[in-house]
Write a protein that holds these residues in place. Structure first.
Motif, PDB file in Angstrom:
ATOM      1  N   MET A 239       0.817  -1.213   0.000  1.00  0.00           N
ATOM      2  CA  MET A 239       0.000   0.000   0.000  1.00  0.00           C
ATOM      3  C   MET A 239       0.852   1.264   0.000  1.00  0.00           C
ATOM      4  SD  MET A 239      -2.932  -1.126  -0.394  1.00  0.00           S
ATOM      5  CE  MET A 239      -3.599   0.524  -0.459  1.00  0.00           C
ATOM      6  N   GLU A 240       2.047   1.212   0.599  1.00  0.00           N
ATOM      7  CA  GLU A 240       2.935   2.378   0.602  1.00  0.00           C
ATOM      8  C   GLU A 240       3.322   2.797  -0.806  1.00  0.00           C
ATOM      9  OE1 GLU A 240       6.338   1.632   3.013  1.00  0.00           O
ATOM     10  OE2 GLU A 240       5.284   1.994   4.905  1.00  0.00           O
ATOM     11  N   VAL A 241       3.400   1.832  -1.725  1.00  0.00           N
ATOM     12  CA  VAL A 241       3.731   2.142  -3.111  1.00  0.00           C
ATOM     13  C   VAL A 241       2.466   2.352  -3.940  1.00  0.00           C
ATOM     14  CG1 VAL A 241       4.844   1.246  -5.203  1.00  0.00           C
ATOM     15  CG2 VAL A 241       5.915   0.906  -2.970  1.00  0.00           C
ATOM     16  N   THR A 242       1.431   1.586  -3.650  1.00  0.00           N
ATOM     17  CA  THR A 242       0.207   1.642  -4.445  1.00  0.00           C
ATOM     18  C   THR A 242      -0.523   2.978  -4.282  1.00  0.00           C
ATOM     19  OG1 THR A 242      -0.055  -0.754  -4.277  1.00  0.00           O
ATOM     20  CG2 THR A 242      -2.007   0.524  -4.876  1.00  0.00           C
ATOM     21  N   LEU A 243      -0.588   3.498  -3.064  1.00  0.00           N
ATOM     22  CA  LEU A 243      -1.294   4.766  -2.860  1.00  0.00           C
ATOM     23  C   LEU A 243      -0.632   5.927  -3.610  1.00  0.00           C
ATOM     24  CD1 LEU A 243      -2.346   4.452   0.890  1.00  0.00           C
ATOM     25  CD2 LEU A 243      -3.810   4.290  -1.132  1.00  0.00           C
ATOM     26  N   PRO A 244       0.720   6.074  -3.574  1.00  0.00           N
ATOM     27  CA  PRO A 244       1.336   7.108  -4.420  1.00  0.00           C
ATOM     28  C   PRO A 244       1.096   6.877  -5.911  1.00  0.00           C
ATOM     29  CG  PRO A 244       2.851   6.438  -2.696  1.00  0.00           C
ATOM     30  CD  PRO A 244       1.702   5.480  -2.635  1.00  0.00           C
ATOM     31  N   ALA A 245       1.113   5.601  -6.343  1.00  0.00           N
ATOM     32  CA  ALA A 245       0.865   5.313  -7.757  1.00  0.00           C
ATOM     33  C   ALA A 245      -0.566   5.691  -8.150  1.00  0.00           C
ATOM     34  CB  ALA A 245       1.113   3.833  -8.038  1.00  0.00           C
ATOM     35  N   PHE A 246      -1.523   5.421  -7.254  1.00  0.00           N
ATOM     36  CA  PHE A 246      -2.909   5.823  -7.515  1.00  0.00           C
ATOM     37  C   PHE A 246      -3.016   7.342  -7.619  1.00  0.00           C
ATOM     38  CE2 PHE A 246      -6.945   7.348  -5.727  1.00  0.00           C
ATOM     39  CZ  PHE A 246      -7.843   6.790  -6.628  1.00  0.00           C
ATOM     40  N   SER A 247      -2.332   8.058  -6.712  1.00  0.00           N
ATOM     41  CA  SER A 247      -2.354   9.522  -6.763  1.00  0.00           C
ATOM     42  C   SER A 247      -1.820  10.037  -8.090  1.00  0.00           C
ATOM     43  CB  SER A 247      -1.517  10.097  -5.609  1.00  0.00           C
ATOM     44  OG  SER A 247      -2.038   9.710  -4.365  1.00  0.00           O
ATOM     45  N   GLU A 248      -0.742   9.435  -8.562  1.00  0.00           N
ATOM     46  CA  GLU A 248      -0.170   9.870  -9.839  1.00  0.00           C
ATOM     47  C   GLU A 248      -1.114   9.529 -10.987  1.00  0.00           C
ATOM     48  OE1 GLU A 248       3.922   9.172 -12.416  1.00  0.00           O
ATOM     49  OE2 GLU A 248       3.976   9.209 -10.231  1.00  0.00           O
ATOM     50  N   HIS A 249      -1.747   8.353 -10.930  1.00  0.00           N
ATOM     51  CA  HIS A 249      -2.701   7.949 -11.963  1.00  0.00           C
ATOM     52  C   HIS A 249      -3.862   8.936 -12.054  1.00  0.00           C
ATOM     53  CE1 HIS A 249      -6.327   5.737 -13.382  1.00  0.00           C
ATOM     54  NE2 HIS A 249      -5.475   5.211 -14.246  1.00  0.00           N
ATOM     55  N   GLU A 250      -4.267   9.475 -10.900  1.00  0.00           N
ATOM     56  CA  GLU A 250      -5.371  10.428 -10.862  1.00  0.00           C
ATOM     57  C   GLU A 250      -4.928  11.857 -11.160  1.00  0.00           C
ATOM     58  OE1 GLU A 250      -8.823   9.771 -10.174  1.00  0.00           O
ATOM     59  OE2 GLU A 250      -8.001   7.821 -10.772  1.00  0.00           O
ATOM     60  N   GLY A 251      -3.622  12.048 -11.392  1.00  0.00           N
ATOM     61  CA  GLY A 251      -3.120  13.371 -11.717  1.00  0.00           C
ATOM     62  C   GLY A 251      -2.902  14.276 -10.517  1.00  0.00           C
ATOM     63  N   HIS A 252      -2.762  13.669  -9.336  1.00  0.00           N
ATOM     64  CA  HIS A 252      -2.559  14.444  -8.105  1.00  0.00           C
ATOM     65  C   HIS A 252      -1.400  13.849  -7.310  1.00  0.00           C
ATOM     66  CE1 HIS A 252      -6.243  16.778  -8.672  1.00  0.00           C
ATOM     67  NE2 HIS A 252      -6.848  15.648  -8.978  1.00  0.00           N
ATOM     68  N   PRO A 254       1.129  15.059  -5.660  1.00  0.00           N
ATOM     69  CA  PRO A 254       1.453  15.599  -4.330  1.00  0.00           C
ATOM     70  C   PRO A 254       0.548  15.069  -3.211  1.00  0.00           C
ATOM     71  CG  PRO A 254       1.481  17.358  -5.966  1.00  0.00           C
ATOM     72  CD  PRO A 254       0.903  16.163  -6.633  1.00  0.00           C
ATOM     73  N   LEU A 255      -0.603  14.472  -3.553  1.00  0.00           N
ATOM     74  CA  LEU A 255      -1.515  13.971  -2.532  1.00  0.00           C
ATOM     75  C   LEU A 255      -1.148  12.571  -2.050  1.00  0.00           C
ATOM     76  CD1 LEU A 255      -5.000  15.185  -3.854  1.00  0.00           C
ATOM     77  CD2 LEU A 255      -3.577  16.169  -2.049  1.00  0.00           C
ATOM     78  N   ALA A 256      -0.036  12.028  -2.529  1.00  0.00           N
ATOM     79  CA  ALA A 256       0.388  10.688  -2.098  1.00  0.00           C
ATOM     80  C   ALA A 256       0.551  10.623  -0.586  1.00  0.00           C
ATOM     81  CB  ALA A 256       1.705  10.310  -2.789  1.00  0.00           C
ATOM     82  N   GLY A 257       1.225  11.616  -0.028  1.00  0.00           N
ATOM     83  CA  GLY A 257       1.434  11.624   1.414  1.00  0.00           C
ATOM     84  C   GLY A 257       0.137  11.760   2.185  1.00  0.00           C
ATOM     85  N   VAL A 258      -0.846  12.477   1.609  1.00  0.00           N
ATOM     86  CA  VAL A 258      -2.135  12.650   2.282  1.00  0.00           C
ATOM     87  C   VAL A 258      -2.855  11.306   2.381  1.00  0.00           C
ATOM     88  CG1 VAL A 258      -4.388  13.763   2.155  1.00  0.00           C
ATOM     89  CG2 VAL A 258      -2.323  15.038   1.548  1.00  0.00           C
ATOM     90  N   LEU A 259      -2.860  10.535   1.308  1.00  0.00           N
ATOM     91  CA  LEU A 259      -3.529   9.234   1.332  1.00  0.00           C
ATOM     92  C   LEU A 259      -2.872   8.285   2.329  1.00  0.00           C
ATOM     93  CD1 LEU A 259      -4.350   8.509  -2.421  1.00  0.00           C
ATOM     94  CD2 LEU A 259      -5.921   9.144  -0.590  1.00  0.00           C
ATOM     95  N   VAL A 260      -1.552   8.249   2.343  1.00  0.00           N
ATOM     96  CA  VAL A 260      -0.856   7.396   3.310  1.00  0.00           C
ATOM     97  C   VAL A 260      -1.162   7.856   4.731  1.00  0.00           C
ATOM     98  CG1 VAL A 260       1.407   6.615   4.113  1.00  0.00           C
ATOM     99  CG2 VAL A 260       0.966   6.809   1.662  1.00  0.00           C
ATOM    100  N   ALA A 261      -1.234   9.157   4.935  1.00  0.00           N
ATOM    101  CA  ALA A 261      -1.533   9.695   6.264  1.00  0.00           C
ATOM    102  C   ALA A 261      -2.957   9.343   6.697  1.00  0.00           C
ATOM    103  CB  ALA A 261      -1.331  11.209   6.276  1.00  0.00           C
ATOM    104  N   VAL A 262      -3.928   9.428   5.796  1.00  0.00           N
ATOM    105  CA  VAL A 262      -5.310   9.078   6.125  1.00  0.00           C
ATOM    106  C   VAL A 262      -5.405   7.602   6.500  1.00  0.00           C
ATOM    107  CG1 VAL A 262      -7.620   8.781   5.127  1.00  0.00           C
ATOM    108  CG2 VAL A 262      -6.365  10.904   4.752  1.00  0.00           C
ATOM    109  N   TRP A 263      -4.741   6.770   5.749  1.00  0.00           N
ATOM    110  CA  TRP A 263      -4.682   5.334   6.039  1.00  0.00           C
ATOM    111  C   TRP A 263      -4.128   5.101   7.445  1.00  0.00           C
ATOM    112  CZ3 TRP A 263       0.007   2.135   4.494  1.00  0.00           C
ATOM    113  CH2 TRP A 263      -0.219   0.747   4.668  1.00  0.00           C
ATOM    114  N   GLY A 312     -11.459   7.688   1.836  1.00  0.00           N
ATOM    115  CA  GLY A 312     -12.411   7.068   2.747  1.00  0.00           C
ATOM    116  C   GLY A 312     -12.176   5.584   2.922  1.00  0.00           C
ATOM    117  N   LEU A 313     -11.912   4.897   1.822  1.00  0.00           N
ATOM    118  CA  LEU A 313     -11.649   3.454   1.895  1.00  0.00           C
ATOM    119  C   LEU A 313     -10.350   3.169   2.634  1.00  0.00           C
ATOM    120  CD1 LEU A 313     -12.711   2.374  -1.705  1.00  0.00           C
ATOM    121  CD2 LEU A 313     -13.958   1.970   0.431  1.00  0.00           C
ATOM    122  N   ALA A 314      -9.333   4.005   2.407  1.00  0.00           N
ATOM    123  CA  ALA A 314      -8.055   3.809   3.104  1.00  0.00           C
ATOM    124  C   ALA A 314      -8.214   4.015   4.607  1.00  0.00           C
ATOM    125  CB  ALA A 314      -7.005   4.771   2.540  1.00  0.00           C
ATOM    126  N   LEU A 315      -9.030   4.971   5.001  1.00  0.00           N
ATOM    127  CA  LEU A 315      -9.296   5.201   6.424  1.00  0.00           C
ATOM    128  C   LEU A 315      -9.877   3.940   7.063  1.00  0.00           C
ATOM    129  CD1 LEU A 315      -9.448   7.502   8.677  1.00  0.00           C
ATOM    130  CD2 LEU A 315     -11.856   7.653   8.038  1.00  0.00           C
TER     131      LEU A 315
END
Length: 408
Positions: A239-252, A254-263, A312-315
């Motif tokens: 998940m540490e790699v997948t969440l940043p990859a998802f952020s990049e896929h969505e065009g965001h 810089p939000l990689a750290g936010v998703l990992v933090a929410v998780w 939300g799902l990561a939380l």
């Protein structure tokens, strides 16, 4: 709610408990920085998630492999004599990785330096967990589960603030900035940690070194925790790699750290709820039940259509992490051979970190060659393996006397 607050307040009122937690916080913050920081830095300078995942995996595997050895040295030679020189070597290696990365050296050199940095970082989490029974023994021995839950929540908050800090520094300054800051936090935090009275009172047990080459591995319970924690770590590392990859896929990106933090914040919520209760059931059964819940949260992540939904799902996926690991830490203390307590706590940590490292690498390959959804599916599959192993071997976690056989 009042009862929950009172349990945590009683832990914090124990002499030296609050000061110790505050003192160790900066020294432990790097564990929330290093993984994502290495991925972002190496992705920036190699252009490949696969290479970045491999370097992060090298760091994590080295942490995992050497933690039990460092723990055994601490049990036998004392705390300060081990952690100070090891921390200095770790800092030098991590700063060298940054220097070489900025000079565009081959990925193999970055991997070697990451391994060196990981091999010498002291297992401060295991040290802290080994100290809690000593701190609580005279004042509040019945609050060990709550203290370990508080410990787990602090770790998760570190995994919230660490990625946010990492992402902010990477965007606002440079991806190298978090890796420069991390060793400074470790060394500065150690200065405050080592002068605390419980740390200065650390005494080498008369039983240290009496368990042969196996050491803490003489305990069947420790061996089971190793087996169950490794696939959990794989799940988290993926998940540490997948969440940043998802952020990049969505065009965001810089939000990689936010998703990992929410998780990680979801895990902290679960940890607080776990520590607020007074548990009467056996820790072994509790651990198996929590492990069974763990994989349920990860399959839905593969269907996330947007950043807000993924958050939300990561939380929700994070809620069972801290309770499961906290129950495992309590069991590690229960089944540890006398005089090998620090080492005993490092073995599940080693397994977790090694699993995270492999998960980093595998997810990097999957994301690079396929899609981010494959990373989510791999995480869910690994968590399912952990649940199965915990269900099959929970009886070995009951705190029975140390066995003598060496076979797993």
């Amino acid at each position: 709610m009042n009862g929950a607050r009172e349990r945590y307040a009683r832990v914090l009122r124990v002499p030296h408990a609050r000061a110790l937690l505050l003192a160790e916080l900066p020294a432990r913050l790097p564990i929330g920085i290093n993984g994502l920081a290495i991925v972002l830095f190496c992705r920036e300078h190699t252009g490949s998630y696969a290479s970045a995942g491999a370097v992060a995996a090298g760091f994590g595997l080295a942490v995992g492999l050497t933690s039990p050895l460092i723990g055994r040295l601490i049990d036998r030679r004392g705390l300060a004599r081990v952690v100070v020189p090891f921390s200095i070597v770790h800092a030098i290696a991590l700063w060298a990785l940054v220097a070489c990365g900025l000079s565009d050296v081959p990925v193999g050199a970055l991997f070697a330096l990451a391994v060196a940095a990981g091999a010498f970082i002291p297992p401060l989490g295991s040290i802290s967990r080994a100290m809690w029974p000593r701190i609580l023994a005279r004042e509040e021995p019945g609050l060990l589960a709550t203290a370990l839950a508080l410990e787990g929540v602090m770790i998760e908050l570190i995994f919230v603030t660490g990625p946010l800090l990492t992402a902010a520094l990477a965007v606002l300054i440079d991806p190298a900035a978090p890796l420069i800051l991390s060793p400074l936090l470790l060394l500065g935090g150690l200065c405050g940690f080592l002068v605390q009275p419980p740390v200065r009172a650390w005494v080498i047990s008369a039983h240290a070194g009496s368990h042969g080459a196996l050491g803490a591995l003489r305990s069947a319970g420790i061996r089971t925790l190793i087996l169950t924690t490794a696939p959990m770590g794989f799940c988290f590392g993926a998940m540490e790699v997948t969440l940043p990859a998802f952020s990049e896929h969505e065009g965001h990106r810089p939000l990689a750290g936010v998703l990992v933090a929410v998780w990680s914040f979801g895990s902290a919520i679960g940890g607080l709820a776990y520590g607020a209760r007074s548990w009467s059931d056996p820790a072994a059964r509790r651990y198996a039940r929590l492990a069974a819940l763990l994989p349920i949260g990860y399959l839905p992540l593969a269907l996330a259509p947007s950043i807000p939904v993924m958050a939300g799902l990561a939380l929700l996926a994070g809620v069972c992490i801290a309770p499961t690991l906290t129950a495992g830490n309590q069991i590690a203390g229960d089944v540890a051979p006398e005089g090998a307590e620090t080492e005993a706590y490092t073995w599940p940590t080693m397994s977790l970190v090694a699993g995270i490292a492999v998960g980093n690498w595998v997810a990097g390959v999957l994301v690079e060659s396929g899609s981010w959804q494959l990373g989510c599916l791999a995480a869910a599959g690994a968590a399912s393996v952990a649940a199965l192993l915990a269900a099959l071997r929970w009886r070995t976690l009951s705190g029975a006397p140390v066995v003598q056989e060496a076979a797993l």
